[in-house]
Design an enzyme around this catalytic site. Structure first.
Site, mmCIF file in Angstrom:
data_model
loop_
_atom_site.group_PDB
_atom_site.id
_atom_site.type_symbol
_atom_site.label_atom_id
_atom_site.label_comp_id
_atom_site.label_asym_id
_atom_site.label_seq_id
_atom_site.Cartn_x
_atom_site.Cartn_y
_atom_site.Cartn_z
ATOM 1 N N ASP A 1 9.356 3.011 -0.111
ATOM 2 C CA ASP A 1 8.286 3.620 0.682
ATOM 3 C C ASP A 1 8.491 3.223 2.140
ATOM 4 O O ASP A 1 8.081 2.153 2.572
ATOM 5 C CB ASP A 1 6.924 3.145 0.159
ATOM 6 C CG ASP A 1 5.770 3.747 0.959
ATOM 7 O OD1 ASP A 1 6.029 4.386 2.006
ATOM 8 O OD2 ASP A 1 4.612 3.563 0.538
ATOM 9 N N LYS B 1 4.225 8.879 8.959
ATOM 10 C CA LYS B 1 3.973 8.252 10.260
ATOM 11 C C LYS B 1 4.943 8.698 11.379
ATOM 12 O O LYS B 1 4.781 9.797 11.893
ATOM 13 C CB LYS B 1 3.903 6.731 10.091
ATOM 14 C CG LYS B 1 2.722 6.375 9.166
ATOM 15 C CD LYS B 1 2.309 4.933 9.140
ATOM 16 C CE LYS B 1 0.977 4.797 8.417
ATOM 17 N NZ LYS B 1 0.987 4.010 7.200
ATOM 18 N N TYR C 1 0.854 -1.188 0.000
ATOM 19 C CA TYR C 1 0.000 0.000 0.000
ATOM 20 C C TYR C 1 0.884 1.230 0.000
ATOM 21 O O TYR C 1 1.854 1.305 0.766
ATOM 22 C CB TYR C 1 -0.895 -0.002 1.246
ATOM 23 C CG TYR C 1 -1.765 1.230 1.390
ATOM 24 C CD1 TYR C 1 -2.806 1.480 0.498
ATOM 25 C CD2 TYR C 1 -1.545 2.144 2.429
ATOM 26 C CE1 TYR C 1 -3.614 2.613 0.640
ATOM 27 C CE2 TYR C 1 -2.350 3.270 2.569
ATOM 28 C CZ TYR C 1 -3.380 3.498 1.675
ATOM 29 O OH TYR C 1 -4.172 4.613 1.820
HETATM 30 C C1 LIG Z 1 0.354 4.528 5.846
HETATM 31 C C2 LIG Z 1 1.121 4.335 4.612
HETATM 32 C C3 LIG Z 1 1.025 5.220 3.521
HETATM 33 C C4 LIG Z 1 0.042 6.352 3.496
HETATM 34 O O1 LIG Z 1 0.301 7.299 4.479
HETATM 35 P P1 LIG Z 1 -0.906 8.288 4.929
HETATM 36 O O2 LIG Z 1 -0.251 9.192 5.916
HETATM 37 O O3 LIG Z 1 -1.959 7.406 5.495
HETATM 38 O O4 LIG Z 1 -1.353 8.998 3.712
HETATM 39 C C5 LIG Z 1 1.853 5.020 2.441
HETATM 40 N N1 LIG Z 1 2.720 3.994 2.409
HETATM 41 C C6 LIG Z 1 2.846 3.117 3.426
HETATM 42 C C7 LIG Z 1 3.850 2.020 3.341
HETATM 43 C C8 LIG Z 1 2.034 3.243 4.550
HETATM 44 O O5 LIG Z 1 2.131 2.341 5.531
#
Ligand SMILES: *Cc1c(COP(=O)(O)O)cnc(C)c1O
Length: 429
Positions: free
Chosen positions: A238, A266, A144
């Site tokens: 990511d 995060k 994701y």
């Molecule tokens: C949570 C997450 C996102 C999205 O971040 P948001 O702050 O919710 O937009 C993107 N990539 C990864 C791997 C994530 O865990």
């Protein structure tokens, strides 16, 4: 345990909010029942509006790595609040947080702050395209990367939980440059390069956490990086979930890989809306105002959020809790496997650093297809038994449980007891 006030707020919330939540992962769609409404949290614990207190293994889906309301963070943001909330102009704290981030990630000479992980990744993708002059991006099934159109295909947790194939409202044109590969399978990446000559790069979660925890095989990222270099394509890592969580320098530090482009979110904001993307100078040169790739944000680098981020990362570096996280996750794995064994429930446990979760399957889980063999009905039973025994988990089979440095030995004992009760409940289904 009663949930009367949560129930009441849920009904009220349904009137003007969509499903009474502002992010679908917070709805209890896949575990049944209604979402809990939270009143407050402190340290390793979270309390709902009915005054039930739980050990928190959600931690806002990762950001609260020190636990809730750490004294030093609270002090820093209280101080920042006195000077104003947003200026639309630069502040010194942006430079300070940028230095902490660039020092932690050797592949980042420069960083741009944004307001969420989604923004970080969509900008990182734009940057890869701007730098290479190519359009196609490869992503892995089950990873994701936020809710931008281009990557909302085969995207793990939220979508897996709701069993949506992708998303309505995403035009075909938006995903026509997205290619899907299989996690832990380099050949599936190579096959795309053999079929296309306009691939800008590959994006991945270095340790996947959005299909449940799925760990890369030992040299997967290194081999991927070497292959991409030979093709003139970029490795976009990511680290929105893993950055400052797997190690201070993210999963890259642990796996011995340097990304071309790194995306963060995060933990970097310690509970405030902060995301970031960065790369070496040669690549960041493309970003406006230095270059022609446009990306902007009214609230980007927000002073309160920067203060929260600096305080969180400074304290995190001081605590250096990464060995302890590993030990704690191992203990939780043992609790899970021992009780699964005791009650004869099929369970596979995956973990990496401070991320851990069980899959209710006897299959080894190294990719999304295998993750989906998990019995989500068993997870639902397990989830509610954990709640009733005082442990707050993400309400989905396909989310990682997160550890905070505030977790105590006493908390661990409580978690062990809850797991035993929850596994017993699963065995009686
Ligand atoms: C949570 C997450 C996102 C999205 O971040 P948001 O702050 O919710 O937009 C993107 N990539 C990864 C791997 C994530 O865990």
């Amino acid at each position: 345990m009663e949930f009367k006030k949560s129930q009441k707020l849920y009904k009220k919330g349904l009137i003007n909010l969509v499903g009474a939540v502002n992010s679908p992962v917070r709805a209890f769609s896949s575990v049944g029942g209604n979402p809990l409404f939270i009143k407050k949290a402190k340290g390793s614990k979270i309390t709902d509006v009915d005054n039930n207190t739980y050990i928190d293994l959600v931690l806002s889906y990762g950001p609260m790595i020190l636990g809730h309301r750490h004294k030093k963070v609270q002090k820093a943001i209280t101080k920042a609040l006195k000077n104003g909330y947003s200026f639309g102009a630069s502040t010194e704290n942006e430079i300070k947080l940028a230095k902490i981030v660039c020092d932690a990630f050797p592949g980042m000479d420069k960083v741009r702050f944004v307001n969420s992980g989604t923004e970080a990744v969509l900008s990182g993708i734009r940057l890869a395209r701007a730098f290479t002059g190519k359009d196609k991006i490869i992503k892995f099934a089950g990873c994701y990367h936020g809710h931008q159109d281009a990557l909302l295909v085969a995207a793990g947790s939220g979508l897996a939980t709701l069993s949506l194939p992708g998303s309505k409202g995403v035009p075909e044109g938006a995903v026509e440059n997205t290619l899907i590969a299989t996690y832990n399978d380099l050949e599936s990446v190579k096959a795309h390069f053999e079929a296309h000559d306009d691939i800008a790069g590959v994006i991945l979660e270095p340790i996947a956490g959005n299909m449940g925890v799925v760990v890369p095989y030992t040299n997967f990222l290194k081999e991927l990086k070497t292959y991409l270099e030979s093709k003139g394509a970029l490795l976009i890592v990511d680290e929105v979930m893993t950055g400052f969580r797997s190690k201070f320098g993210g999963a890259q530090e642990l796996l011995g890989v340097t990304a071309d482009i790194t995306c963060l979110g995060k933990v970097i904001g310690g509970g405030f809306p902060v995301g970031a993307y960065g790369a070496r100078n040669e690549i960041m040169q493309e970003v406006a105002p230095l270059g022609g790739m446009y990306q902007a944000g009214t609230l980007s680098g927000n002073p309160i959020a920067m203060a929260g981020g600096i305080a969180t990362l400074t304290e995190l570096k001081r605590q250096n809790p990464y060995d302890k996280f590993n030990e704690t996750a191992q203990v939780i794995e043992e609790f899970l496997l021992n009780s699964a064994n005791k009650y004869k429930v099929d369970v596979t446990v995956n973990r990496f650093g401070s991320m851990v979760n069980p899959f209710f399957t006897n299959v080894t889980v190294t990719n999304f297809e295998q993750a989906q063999t998990s019995d989500t009905k068993k997870f639902a039973t397990f989830f509610w038994a954990m709640i009733k025994n005082g442990v707050f988990l993400p309400p989905s089979q396909f989310e990682a449980w997160f550890l905070a440095s505030a977790l105590t030995k006493k908390d661990l004992k409580k978690i062990a007891k809850a797991i035993d009760k929850a596994m017993e409940a699963v065995s009686k289904m």
